[in-house]
Design a protein around this motif. Structure first.
Motif, PDB file in Angstrom:
ATOM      1  N   PHE A 295     -11.029  36.437 -29.608  1.00 15.70           N
ATOM      2  CA  PHE A 295     -10.598  35.655 -28.443  1.00 15.70           C
ATOM      3  C   PHE A 295      -9.529  34.643 -28.833  1.00 15.70           C
ATOM      4  N   LEU A 296      -9.778  33.866 -29.878  1.00 12.16           N
ATOM      5  CA  LEU A 296      -8.860  32.800 -30.264  1.00 12.16           C
ATOM      6  C   LEU A 296      -7.555  33.354 -30.830  1.00 12.16           C
ATOM      7  N   ILE A 297      -7.650  34.366 -31.670  1.00 11.60           N
ATOM      8  CA  ILE A 297      -6.425  34.928 -32.244  1.00 11.60           C
ATOM      9  C   ILE A 297      -5.597  35.602 -31.154  1.00 11.60           C
ATOM     10  N   SER A 298      -6.268  36.268 -30.214  1.00 11.52           N
ATOM     11  CA  SER A 298      -5.547  36.847 -29.078  1.00 11.52           C
ATOM     12  C   SER A 298      -4.835  35.754 -28.288  1.00 11.52           C
ATOM     13  N   ASN A 299      -5.460  34.592 -28.186  1.00 13.36           N
ATOM     14  CA  ASN A 299      -4.842  33.504 -27.453  1.00 13.36           C
ATOM     15  C   ASN A 299      -3.593  32.998 -28.165  1.00 13.36           C
ATOM     16  N   ALA A 300      -3.666  32.863 -29.482  1.00 12.25           N
ATOM     17  CA  ALA A 300      -2.478  32.453 -30.239  1.00 12.25           C
ATOM     18  C   ALA A 300      -1.347  33.462 -30.050  1.00 12.25           C
ATOM     19  N   ILE A 301      -1.685  34.740 -30.173  1.00  7.79           N
ATOM     20  CA  ILE A 301      -0.688  35.800 -30.020  1.00  7.79           C
ATOM     21  C   ILE A 301      -0.118  35.803 -28.596  1.00  7.79           C
ATOM     22  N   PHE A 302      -0.977  35.536 -27.621  1.00  7.05           N
ATOM     23  CA  PHE A 302      -0.570  35.572 -26.213  1.00  7.05           C
ATOM     24  C   PHE A 302       0.621  34.665 -25.944  1.00  7.05           C
ATOM     25  N   TRP A 303       0.563  33.422 -26.419  1.00  5.98           N
ATOM     26  CA  TRP A 303       1.645  32.469 -26.119  1.00  5.98           C
ATOM     27  C   TRP A 303       2.934  32.822 -26.834  1.00  5.98           C
ATOM     28  N   LEU A 304       2.820  33.462 -27.977  1.00  6.88           N
ATOM     29  CA  LEU A 304       4.010  33.908 -28.698  1.00  6.88           C
ATOM     30  C   LEU A 304       4.590  35.166 -28.061  1.00  6.88           C
ATOM     31  N   ASP A 305       3.713  36.019 -27.573  1.00  8.92           N
ATOM     32  CA  ASP A 305       4.125  37.295 -26.993  1.00  8.92           C
ATOM     33  C   ASP A 305       4.608  37.133 -25.556  1.00  8.92           C
ATOM     34  N   GLN A 306       3.765  36.571 -24.705  1.00  9.52           N
ATOM     35  CA  GLN A 306       4.047  36.521 -23.275  1.00  9.52           C
ATOM     36  C   GLN A 306       4.977  35.373 -22.873  1.00  9.52           C
ATOM     37  N   TYR A 307       4.986  34.307 -23.654  1.00 12.38           N
ATOM     38  CA  TYR A 307       5.774  33.130 -23.283  1.00 12.38           C
ATOM     39  C   TYR A 307       6.872  32.788 -24.292  1.00 12.38           C
ATOM     40  N   HIS A 308       7.079  33.670 -25.261  1.00 10.18           N
ATOM     41  CA  HIS A 308       8.182  33.543 -26.219  1.00 10.18           C
ATOM     42  C   HIS A 308       8.173  32.209 -26.975  1.00 10.18           C
ATOM     43  N   ALA A 309       6.982  31.622 -27.177  1.00  2.00           N
ATOM     44  CA  ALA A 309       6.897  30.386 -27.953  1.00  2.00           C
ATOM     45  C   ALA A 309       7.386  30.652 -29.374  1.00  2.00           C
ATOM     46  N   ASP A 310       7.984  29.634 -29.969  1.00  2.00           N
ATOM     47  CA  ASP A 310       8.571  29.765 -31.306  1.00  2.00           C
ATOM     48  C   ASP A 310       7.657  29.215 -32.398  1.00  2.00           C
ATOM     49  N   GLY A 311       6.500  28.733 -31.993  1.00  2.00           N
ATOM     50  CA  GLY A 311       5.554  28.236 -32.972  1.00  2.00           C
ATOM     51  C   GLY A 311       4.388  27.555 -32.295  1.00  2.00           C
ATOM     52  N   LEU A 312       3.328  27.349 -33.072  1.00  2.00           N
ATOM     53  CA  LEU A 312       2.126  26.684 -32.596  1.00  2.00           C
ATOM     54  C   LEU A 312       1.806  25.517 -33.509  1.00  2.00           C
ATOM     55  N   ARG A 313       1.638  24.352 -32.921  1.00  5.98           N
ATOM     56  CA  ARG A 313       1.129  23.203 -33.672  1.00  5.98           C
ATOM     57  C   ARG A 313      -0.374  23.191 -33.434  1.00  5.98           C
ATOM     58  N   VAL A 314      -1.146  23.403 -34.477  1.00  6.03           N
ATOM     59  CA  VAL A 314      -2.589  23.600 -34.350  1.00  6.03           C
ATOM     60  C   VAL A 314      -3.290  22.254 -34.476  1.00  6.03           C
ATOM     61  N   ASP A 315      -4.002  21.881 -33.436  1.00  4.82           N
ATOM     62  CA  ASP A 315      -4.603  20.557 -33.333  1.00  4.82           C
ATOM     63  C   ASP A 315      -5.894  20.451 -34.138  1.00  4.82           C
ATOM     64  N   ALA A 316      -6.112  19.269 -34.728  1.00  7.09           N
ATOM     65  CA  ALA A 316      -7.400  18.876 -35.312  1.00  7.09           C
ATOM     66  C   ALA A 316      -7.930  19.875 -36.334  1.00  7.09           C
ATOM     67  N   VAL A 317      -7.071  20.341 -37.218  1.00  8.69           N
ATOM     68  CA  VAL A 317      -7.485  21.319 -38.232  1.00  8.69           C
ATOM     69  C   VAL A 317      -8.549  20.735 -39.156  1.00  8.69           C
ATOM     70  N   ALA A 318      -8.430  19.447 -39.495  1.00  8.11           N
ATOM     71  CA  ALA A 318      -9.410  18.833 -40.396  1.00  8.11           C
ATOM     72  C   ALA A 318     -10.823  18.944 -39.842  1.00  8.11           C
ATOM     73  N   SER A 319     -10.971  18.825 -38.520  1.00 10.25           N
ATOM     74  CA  SER A 319     -12.308  18.906 -37.920  1.00 10.25           C
ATOM     75  C   SER A 319     -12.898  20.300 -38.056  1.00 10.25           C
ATOM     76  N   MET A 320     -12.043  21.305 -38.254  1.00 13.22           N
ATOM     77  CA  MET A 320     -12.509  22.673 -38.410  1.00 13.22           C
ATOM     78  C   MET A 320     -12.864  22.993 -39.864  1.00 13.22           C
ATOM     79  N   LEU A 321     -12.217  22.321 -40.790  1.00 13.66           N
ATOM     80  CA  LEU A 321     -12.358  22.674 -42.202  1.00 13.66           C
ATOM     81  C   LEU A 321     -13.650  22.170 -42.831  1.00 13.66           C
ATOM     82  N   PHE A 322     -14.201  21.088 -42.274  1.00 13.51           N
ATOM     83  CA  PHE A 322     -15.311  20.420 -42.947  1.00 13.51           C
ATOM     84  C   PHE A 322     -16.536  20.319 -42.039  1.00 13.51           C
TER      85      PHE A 322
END
Length: 635
Positions: A295-322
């Motif tokens: 679900f999440l990876i499809s969502n990342a791909i979706f914005w790059l594919d369907q909306y031609h985004a040039d990159g993703l700034r991924v929020d709150a990575v530290a909260s995911m790592l620990f």
């Protein structure tokens, strides 16, 4: 009772990929899709609800009655419910009514894959399709060089709701209005990229968009999906890249959202030690579940594919790592090795980055990550997380801490500015002065500066000059470029009226010229992530609060010498060592009158002397303006 026709967009291969967490384009299958079956136009619906006893589509087309259009559960154990409803087409409003098989809980949920949502505070999904014709073929073909790690990368961070408002009607600007005003402004200011704070649908304005309920829908606050595509298209037409804030770290518990979706902990981790974020009162995805990763990876791909985004700034990575992020002892459980790393989340991050770069090698993923976790922006094959860049939070904290100090005390703290260079090349760092630094009583950037008005703005110009000549890419939040004096208000507009004053106009002109300077000088970007691109001349003159360094490009002729005078005391006949003999020419001066500087400290005799200084054989004397940056190149 109306009949929902058994129909499927899923193949057996799709199902196997989904169960294995390897289907990265689920948006092509799930959600609502307008199709024709046996000559009848209608909408196919598909939703994942493995704990459901029954799922109905309710909407304005069946008076929101539960029994009218039941979906059919697939036989393969995937937990997918699907069906085709004739004559339901674009614009139809709907939700899923889900009855749980074990606890008899009934939920009414928006579609997790909806392409459009109702305007908040309404919460239903909307059947949608558009046939937008992109005109950015040239940009997409050539964007690899604009997004490269050895290219200038200056980002203007924008909150669409508060950048500028339609004053007469007291409303947001629409996507299409922004495609005129905002694109022209970002282009005129010479930024290379724009970054939007989350534009995916969210129910609560004070969350600034960081509490998402519609992961596949641009917020309807500003218009329709094709309007947002038009905005991206116009940025590309102006040769400006578009980055999107993306939030895979948590989601809100609103009744219509992903939480407790089918009466079970479907999207969130069932253990609150992993599934609940107490700081944000939000739920955390279950990263160990294959379907959630897909679900999440499809969502990342979706914005790059369907909306031609040039990159993703991924929020709150530290909260995911620990596992112990913002948790006390007893509030978290160690991993299988006894450590605090969240292994499943780390695996998800690596898989997401690998999938993104495999499909879109010409984009960048950028981590907002505030810890010393190693190799965040290093390749996965080298043991890294695979991000393209990482925010340099340590630089931001130390630099703002230094500049907030009264200048008389700065000689005792110069190491705060120089310390970052000890680790500046351990990651591909972006230097951020973001929205987080101008809210909640932290003051605006210019209001952090000490002294009277002239000194505040001279300090601001010096801060930005240091930022743009420091290794790394750049990010500046809206309003900071012209010295907004009040804190950011998400519910208002930037104080554009300040530009009638020369001091604010000067700050804006400086940022405009710094962006141009950064983009046209290879020494400032070609080796911005390598120690080969930086060399100290002198970082030890604490008494005078002066720092001198060289930024280096691939060709020696491009090298730039930078001198910072960090106090309001001018330094006349100040000597610096030079890497070679020759004559210098001034290429930037933050004290220029057009920036509201003094323009009083000229340097006309710039030929080197054969006099040893700073452990170098050649040197030159310069006049340093107060709170100013000078940049020189050899003629």
């Amino acid at each position: 009772m109306a009949q929902t026709i058994a129909h499927s967009l899923f193949t057996e291969f799709d199902i196997n990929l989904f169960k294995g967490g390897k289907h990265y384009r689920l948006y092509e299958k799930f959600g609502s899709h307008i199709i024709t079956v046996d000559g009848v136009k209608g909408t196919y619906f598909a939703v994942w609800a493995p704990s459901a006893k029954s799922v109905s589509v309710i909407g304005d087309f069946n008076f929101w009655l539960e029994g009218e259009h039941h979906l059919n559960v697939r036989w393969d154990g995937s937990g997918i419910w699907e069906g085709f409803i004739p004559e339901v087409t674009k614009g139809a409003i709907y939700k899923y009514k889900i009855r749980n098989s074990s606890n008899n809980v009934t939920t009414e949920k928006a579609d997790p894959f909806a392409r459009r949502c109702e305007h908040p505070p309404k919460t239903a999904s909307q059947v949608w399709e558009d046939d937008y014709k992109w005109t950015d073929k040239k940009w997409m073909k050539n964007r690899k060089k604009n997004n490269a790690l050895d290219a200038p990368y200056a980002v203007y961070e924008v909150h669409l709701g508060s950048w500028k408002k339609q004053i007469e009607e007291n409303r947001f600007l629409s996507y299409r209005e922004l495609a005129d005003d905002l694109v022209k402004y970002v282009k005129d200011m010479n930024f290379t990229h724009v970054e939007f704070m989350p534009i995916m649908e969210y129910p609560y304005d004070p969350s600034w968009g960081y509490q998402l309920t519609g992961y596949f829908a641009p917020t309807s606050r500003f218009g329709y999906p094709d309007d947002f595509k038009f905005l991206v298209d116009k940025f590309h037409e102006a040769s400006i890249g578009v980055l999107l804030d993306w939030v895979p770290s948590h989601f809100p518990s609103d009744d219509h959202g992903l939480g407790f979706f089918d009466g079970s902990h479907l999207y969130e981790h069932p253990d609150r030690r992993k599934g609940y974020h107490q700081d944000w009162k939000s739920l955390i995805f279950n990263y160990g579940r294959n379907e959630i990763k897909a679900f999440l990876i499809s969502n990342a791909i979706f914005w790059l594919d369907q909306y031609h985004a040039d990159g993703l700034r991924v929020d709150a990575v530290a909260s995911m790592l620990f596992l112990d992020y913002s948790r006390e002892d007893g509030e978290w459980e160690p991993n299988m090795f006894g450590g605090n790393e969240y292994l499943e989340a780390i695996d998800f991050i690596k898989e997401m980055n690998a999938a993104v770069y495999e499909s879109f090698p010409d984009v960048q993923t950028i981590a907002e990550e505030s810890t010393s976790f190693p190799k965040v922006s290093r390749p996965i094959y080298d043991g890294g997380l695979g991000f393209g860049m990482k925010w340099m939070m340590g630089w931001m904290h130390d630099t703002l801490g230094y500049f907030q100090k009264e200048t008389i005390y700065r000689k005792h703290h110069q190491n705060e500015l120089t310390f970052g260079l000890n680790y500046a090349f351990s990651e591909n760092f972006m230097l951020p002065l973001s929205h987080d630094e101008v809210v909640y009583g932290k003051k605006s950037i210019v209001d952090k500066m000490p002294g009277d008005e002239w000194q505040k703005f001279a300090n601001l110009r010096l801060l930005y000059s240091f930022m743009y000549t420091h290794p790394g890419t750049k990010l500046l939040f809206q309003g900071s470029e012209f010295g907004q004096t009040s804190e950011w208000n998400f519910n208002g507009s930037l104080d554009w009226h300040l530009l009638q004053y020369d001091v604010h106009k000067g700050a804006q002109s400086l940022v405009k010229d710094l962006n141009k300077f950064y983009s046209k000088e290879p020494a400032l970007y070609q080796k911005q992530f390598s120690h080969e691109g930086f060399e100290w001349i002198d970082h030890g003159d604490h008494q005078n609060c002066v720092m001198t360094y060289i930024r280096k490009g691939e060709n020696e002729k491009d090298n730039i010498i930078i001198i910072l005078n960090l106090t309001p005391v001018p330094r006349e006949n100040y000597r610096i060592g030079l890497p070679k003999a020759g004559t210098l020419k001034e290429v930037f001066n933050s004290d220029d009158q057009k920036y509201y500087g003094t323009s009083n400290y000229k340097n006309t005799k710039l030929t080197s002397e054969e006099k040893e200084w700073n452990n170098r054989e050649h040197s030159v004397e310069l006049n340093l303006p107060p709170l100013g940056m000078l940049a020189f190149k050899f003629k």
